[in-house]
Structure formats: structure tokens, C-alpha cells
Motif scaffolding. Structure first.
Motif, PDB file in Angstrom:
ATOM      1  N   SER A   1       0.383   2.973  -7.092  1.00  0.00           N
ATOM      2  CA  SER A   1       1.126   1.716  -7.041  1.00  0.00           C
ATOM      3  C   SER A   1       2.611   1.978  -7.235  1.00  0.00           C
ATOM      4  CB  SER A   1       0.629   0.761  -8.134  1.00  0.00           C
ATOM      5  OG  SER A   1       1.500  -0.337  -8.300  1.00  0.00           O
ATOM      6  N   GLU A   2       3.434   1.187  -6.564  1.00  0.00           N
ATOM      7  CA  GLU A   2       4.880   1.310  -6.730  1.00  0.00           C
ATOM      8  C   GLU A   2       5.308   1.029  -8.168  1.00  0.00           C
ATOM      9  OE1 GLU A   2       7.158  -1.034  -4.074  1.00  0.00           O
ATOM     10  OE2 GLU A   2       7.064   0.435  -2.452  1.00  0.00           O
ATOM     11  N   LYS A   3       4.526   0.235  -8.876  1.00  0.00           N
ATOM     12  CA  LYS A   3       4.890  -0.158 -10.230  1.00  0.00           C
ATOM     13  C   LYS A   3       4.746   0.986 -11.229  1.00  0.00           C
ATOM     14  CE  LYS A   3       3.846  -4.972  -9.214  1.00  0.00           C
ATOM     15  NZ  LYS A   3       3.000  -6.154  -9.475  1.00  0.00           N
ATOM     16  N   GLN A   4       4.250   2.123 -10.765  1.00  0.00           N
ATOM     17  CA  GLN A   4       4.181   3.305 -11.622  1.00  0.00           C
ATOM     18  C   GLN A   4       5.502   4.067 -11.637  1.00  0.00           C
ATOM     19  OE1 GLN A   4       0.864   5.217  -9.601  1.00  0.00           O
ATOM     20  NE2 GLN A   4      -0.564   4.583 -11.213  1.00  0.00           N
ATOM     21  N   GLY A   5       6.420   3.710 -10.753  1.00  0.00           N
ATOM     22  CA  GLY A   5       7.655   4.474 -10.577  1.00  0.00           C
ATOM     23  C   GLY A   5       8.534   4.547 -11.807  1.00  0.00           C
ATOM     24  N   HIS A   6       8.635   3.444 -12.553  1.00  0.00           N
ATOM     25  CA  HIS A   6       9.487   3.430 -13.746  1.00  0.00           C
ATOM     26  C   HIS A   6       9.030   4.476 -14.749  1.00  0.00           C
ATOM     27  CE1 HIS A   6      10.568   1.359 -17.772  1.00  0.00           C
ATOM     28  NE2 HIS A   6      11.617   2.039 -17.359  1.00  0.00           N
TER      29      HIS A   6
ATOM     30  N   ILE B   1      -2.236   7.209   3.673  1.00  0.00           N
ATOM     31  CA  ILE B   1      -2.297   8.457   4.454  1.00  0.00           C
ATOM     32  C   ILE B   1      -3.376   9.396   3.930  1.00  0.00           C
ATOM     33  CG2 ILE B   1      -0.975  10.484   5.191  1.00  0.00           C
ATOM     34  CD1 ILE B   1       1.557   8.754   4.972  1.00  0.00           C
ATOM     35  N   ASN B   2      -3.466   9.549   2.630  1.00  0.00           N
ATOM     36  CA  ASN B   2      -4.429  10.413   1.933  1.00  0.00           C
ATOM     37  C   ASN B   2      -5.055  11.506   2.802  1.00  0.00           C
ATOM     38  OD1 ASN B   2      -6.499  11.489   0.248  1.00  0.00           O
ATOM     39  ND2 ASN B   2      -6.430   9.592  -0.935  1.00  0.00           N
ATOM     40  N   ASP B   3      -4.402  12.688   2.832  1.00  0.00           N
ATOM     41  CA  ASP B   3      -4.879  13.799   3.662  1.00  0.00           C
ATOM     42  C   ASP B   3      -5.613  14.865   2.862  1.00  0.00           C
ATOM     43  OD1 ASP B   3      -2.822  14.956   2.268  1.00  0.00           O
ATOM     44  OD2 ASP B   3      -1.667  15.579   4.028  1.00  0.00           O
ATOM     45  N   GLY B   4      -5.731  14.680   1.553  1.00  0.00           N
ATOM     46  CA  GLY B   4      -6.453  15.647   0.726  1.00  0.00           C
ATOM     47  C   GLY B   4      -5.681  16.924   0.454  1.00  0.00           C
TER      48      GLY B   4
ATOM     49  N   GLU C   1       0.842  -1.197   0.000  1.00  0.00           N
ATOM     50  CA  GLU C   1       0.000   0.000   0.000  1.00  0.00           C
ATOM     51  C   GLU C   1       0.873   1.242   0.000  1.00  0.00           C
ATOM     52  OE1 GLU C   1      -4.247   0.761   2.093  1.00  0.00           O
ATOM     53  OE2 GLU C   1      -2.543   0.717   3.470  1.00  0.00           O
ATOM     54  N   THR C   2       0.607   2.162  -0.902  1.00  0.00           N
ATOM     55  CA  THR C   2       1.425   3.369  -1.016  1.00  0.00           C
ATOM     56  C   THR C   2       0.963   4.442  -0.029  1.00  0.00           C
ATOM     57  OG1 THR C   2      -0.003   4.346  -2.702  1.00  0.00           O
ATOM     58  CG2 THR C   2       1.774   2.902  -3.471  1.00  0.00           C
TER      59      THR C   2
END
Length: 493
Positions: free
Chosen positions: A266-271, A38-41, A32-33
């Protein structure tokens, strides 16, 4: 022109090959990212991948790959090699790890991340270092667009009228920075910045198309111009590596990557988001370097025409390139690309400064009063620095920028060592940048150059490379040795 296209192909291929190797070395997974957890808006907000890429590109680009690449073109087409190799093997690696290490550490600012892997003393150094750099960047990205607006409104330079006053536009930009730094990241940045990202790309496409369709312009080949073409004889090592900065590797990017690290689903978006945006910036820098090499006349094999254009100010040179390659369309794109885009990097620089101080002090950014308490002094510092000479601020920014990149790469190397992964993928560029930063510090006039260099009777600088080059190499070897020594400690325990 063959050199240009070979470098362009190498950049694209580098994303799919070396970029993938970097990604697999880090090893993104399905955890979980911070954006979800955390999502604080305000600062932690989930964004779609395409938007993440365009916002990241804008955040890290601004004036950097344009101004730096044009300045780098003074050395000739040899700059193509640095932009290409620097992007693939250093800049992309740096941006990827600064973003993903932040993501793995709750979206922490780069000062907190480096402190975790390099120790508490380095954390405090980086806190100060990062805030100073970010305020300087925000200021640079305010003064540059302000100057270009004046150039477009008052091309004759009469200086009459409020709209032809650079201080007026600087105040307007700083006011916008205050608003963008204070409010939620998705209120302005997430909504309209992707549009400006597209404009930045369109401007680069327009410039290279204008060069290719005009028989008067020819992009010179590297192999027939493989020498120092700088009119002042400024050494390629390490001045070109520091000057190009954002178009190859930039420590400033490590201060911006955490902004998007707080928005990954998702972490897989990092590339795609981090390494991909750096490759995109490298392509933009390659185009502008090609423009600087192709459009302006050479005298005695030196880039005298480009030097003359840059003497009128970097903003004026950008305006000139846009007009020569795209005509009236170029003026419109210059307005969008070279005014709006740097402004979008400047506001995120001040935003990052606010978040760095907040992480430092452990303050909660949900409270608007707390955000206001930090935003006012940060923008106030920027307003003060904006009164300094632009070229001086840019020079100090350049060295600080690359030194920060060096530190981040060493932190990433320590992370990879702890995770028992291939740390050479970051340690090699870290060693290289250590040599670059140390050499520049010895030779540059704003650093120690006034003490070690000499002047001719005509006032030209004679750079003491016999002293600076060995010192740069020694410093790089020393840093590498300290890192390797640190990797042996766990084995002895």
C-alpha cells in the motif's frame, strides 16, 4: 550529553511531525501498487511492512552512517546539527519522494523517474550517473567489510595466512554479490536482512550505552564547542555536509528506494518505510558521531585523537569504538553490524545497477539469461574498481552521492509543481544541496581544489573559500531560478 539527547528527541519528533507533513503533501491513496499489479516473483514481490522497513534501513545504511559520522565527528559536536536537521528536512524528504515517485511510476529506477520530470537529457545523464555511483557504492561496501574481517582475524597486522588476506575476503564478498544480484529479491534479502537490520540497531544501542556507563567518556555539548575542531582546519562548509552523507542525506538512497517501492502493498506504508528508515539511519549516525566526539582525546581543542584513530583506516576505528564501548560483545556486534550490514547494502547496490540498466534498455528481468547477461559485467566493473585506493573511491563517491540527491530533489519539486502541491518542501533542500555540491566541487582536491587552493610551506592546504563560497551560492540561486522559470511556463500557455 544534553545536546545529544536534544538532537535524538528532535529526530523522533521530526518523524511524527515533519515526516507526516511530507506524507500528506504527497497524498498517498488506495491505488493498486506495482508489487500487486506486476508481481513477477523476482523484483516485484509483496513484503510485510516491518520487513520493508528493516530491509530499506539496511539497503540505505551499510557503512554510510558509521564511517561518515565518525569522519564528520572530526569537526566536533557541530556535526550533530547537520545530522539532525539534514535528516528531518532533507534526507527524509529525499528518501520519501524517491521511493513514492518510483512507486507511482511502476517501480521505475531513479534515472527513469527523474527523466520523466526533468526531461530526456537529464534521464540519460542520470542513467550513467546512477550506474557509476551504484558500482562505486557496491565496491566501497565490499572493501570496507573485507578490511574489517582482516583486522579482526589479524589484529597485529602480520598479514600471514590466507584468512589474513584482504583480497581473499574481497573475492568472497564479490562472489556473494553476484549470487544476491542474480536471484529473486525475496530469496536472501527478504529472508535474512531483517535480522541484520536488528543487529545494526543493537550495535548503535550498545555503543551509546557503553559511552553513558563509562565515566571516562563525555559527549561534548554543541554550545560549548561551537567551532571547527578539525585538526587540518578543513572548512565545515561544505566538507562536513559531503562527508557525513548517508547520516543526513544521500543520493544513494534514491537508487535503493525503488527496490522497496516494488514491494509495497500500500502507498500508505511509504511514511514508515522511506521517511522512517532515514530517521533510523540519522539516529545511528548521531550515535556514531557522539562516539567519535566522546571517546577520543582533544589537543588544543581539536579532534586529534579521532584523527589518529582514523589514520589507521575507517574499519580499524570502528573496531576500536566497539571494543572500547562494549568489550568482547562489541567485537561480535562489529562482526555482524559493520561487516554483514554493509555487505547487504553492497549487494543491493549492484542489484539496483542491474535494474537501472534493464530499465534503460527495456529488458525483461524474468528471464534468467538476461539477468545473467547484466550481472556479469556489473560485478566485473566492481572487481576492477576494487583495485583502486579505497579513500579515493570514497571521496568521489561522496560528491557524486550528494549531487545525485540534489538532482532527485529538483525532480521531486517539479513533480509537486505539476500536481499543484507545495513544492517548497523539496525545492528548499534542493537549493541548499546545490550550494553544497557546487562549493565542494570547487574546493575538493579530487575536483578543482588543486587549481584554486594553495599550500603552506609545511604542506597544509589553504582553502580558497573567498572564491568557492560565492560560486556555490550563485549556482544554487541559478538552479532555483531555472526551476521557478519552469514553473511559469504552463501559466503562459
Amino acid at each position: 550529553m544534553i545536546s545529544f539527547f536534544l538532537c535524538l528527541i528532535a529526530l523522533v519528533a521530526g518523524y511524527f511531525t515533519y515526516g507526516k507533513l511530507v506524507d500528506s503533501t504527497f497524498g498517498p491513496d488506495d491505488r493498486e501498487t506495482p508489487a500487486v499489479r506486476i508481481n513477477d516473483g523476482v523484483d516485484y514481490v509483496v513484503m510485510p511492512q516491518w520487513k520493508l522497513f528493516l530491509v530499506q534501513l539496511l539497503n540505505i545504511a551499510g557503512l554510510g552512517p558509521i564511517f561518515g559520522a565518525l569522519q564528520g565527528a572530526l569537526w566536533g559536536p557541530v556535526v550533530f546539527l547537520w545530522i539532525t536537521c539534514g535528516t528531518i528536512f532533507a534526507g527524509g524528504v529525499h528518501d520519501y519522494f524517491s521511493g513514492m515517485l518510483s512507486e507511482r511510476n511502476n517501480g521505475g529506477s531513479i534515472s527513469e523517474v527523474t527523466g520523466k520530470y526533468l526531461g530526456g537529457a537529464m534521464k540519460n545523464v542520470m542513467r550513467v550517473f546512477s550506474v557509476v555511483l551504484l558500482v562505486m557504492v557496491g565496491t566501497v561496501f565490499a572493501k570496507g567489510p573485507a578490511s574489517l574481517i582482516v583486522k579482526m582475524i589479524d589484529p597485529a597486522g602480520t598479514g600471514t595466512g590466507l584468512l589474513a588476506n584482504g583480497s581473499f575476503w574481497l573475492a568472497i564478498i564479490l562472489l556473494y554479490y553476484f549470487i544476491a544480484t542474480f536471484i529473486s529479491i525475496d530469496a536472501i534479502i527478504g529472508r535474512i536482512y531483517p535480522i541484520f537490520g536488528i543487529c545494526l540497531i543493537a550495535m548503535a544501542v550498545g555503543v551509546i550505552f557503553g559511552i553513558m556507563t563509562n565515566p571516562a567518556y563525555t559527549i561534548p555539548e554543541i554550545w560549548t564547542n561551537f567551532y571547527n575542531m578539525h585538526p587540518k582546519g578543513t572548512p565545515i562548509w561544505s566538507f562536513m555536509f559531503i562527508t557525513v552523507a548517508c547520516g543526513a542525506i544521500s543520493g544513494f538512497h534514491s537508487t535503493q528506494s525503488p527496490l522497496m517501492a516494488r514491494c509495497l502493498k500500500s502507498e500508505k506504508q511509504g511514511h514508515f518505510v522511506f521517511y522512517g528508515a532515514m530517521v533510523g539511519e540519522g539516529i545511528i549516525a548521531l550515535v556514531w558521531a557522539a562516539a567519535g566526539c566522546a571517546i577520543y582525546e582533544k589537543t588544543g581543542g581539536l579532534s586529534t585523537g579521532l584523527q589518529e584513530s582514523l589514520a589507521g583506516g575507517q574499519s580499524a576505528a570502528v573496531y576500536d569504538v566497539c571494543v572500547k564501548t562494549m568489550g568482547s560483545v562489541g567485537v561480535a556486534l562489529a562482526m555482524l553490524g559493520v561487516i554483514a550490514c554493509p555487505i547487504t547494502s553492497g549487494d543491493t547496490a549492484f542489484r539496483s545497477a542491474r535494474l537501472t540498466i534493464a530499465d534503460w534498455a527495456g529488458l525483461d528481468m524474468k528471464n534468467w539469461k538476461t539477468r545473467l547477461m547484466l550481472t556479469i559485467p556489473v560485478l566485473g566493473a566492481g572487481a576492477i574498481i576494487s583495485q583502486l585506493d579505497y579513500t579515493i573511491v570514497w571521496r568521489y563517491f561522496s560528491w557524486t552521492n550528494q549531487t545525485l540527491a540534489m538532482i532527485v530533489l529538483w525532480a521531486a519539486s517539479m513533480y509537486l509543481f505539476r500536481e499543484k502541491k507545495n513544492y517548497w518542501i523539496t525545492a528548499v533542500p534542493a537549493t541548499f544541496m546545490s550550494a553544497v555540491s557546487a562549493t565542494y566541487f570547487i574546493l575538493a582536491p579530487e575536483c578543482l581544489g588543486g587549481f584554486v587552493n594553495q599550500k603552506t610551506a609545511e604542506g597544509a592546504t589553504i582553502y580558497n573559500t573567498m572564491v568557492a563560497y560565492p560560486i556555490g551560492i550563485i549556482v544554487a540561486i541559478l538552479f532555483l531560478g531555472l526551476f521557478l522559470k519552469a514553473t511559469k511556463k504552463p501559466a503562459k500557455a
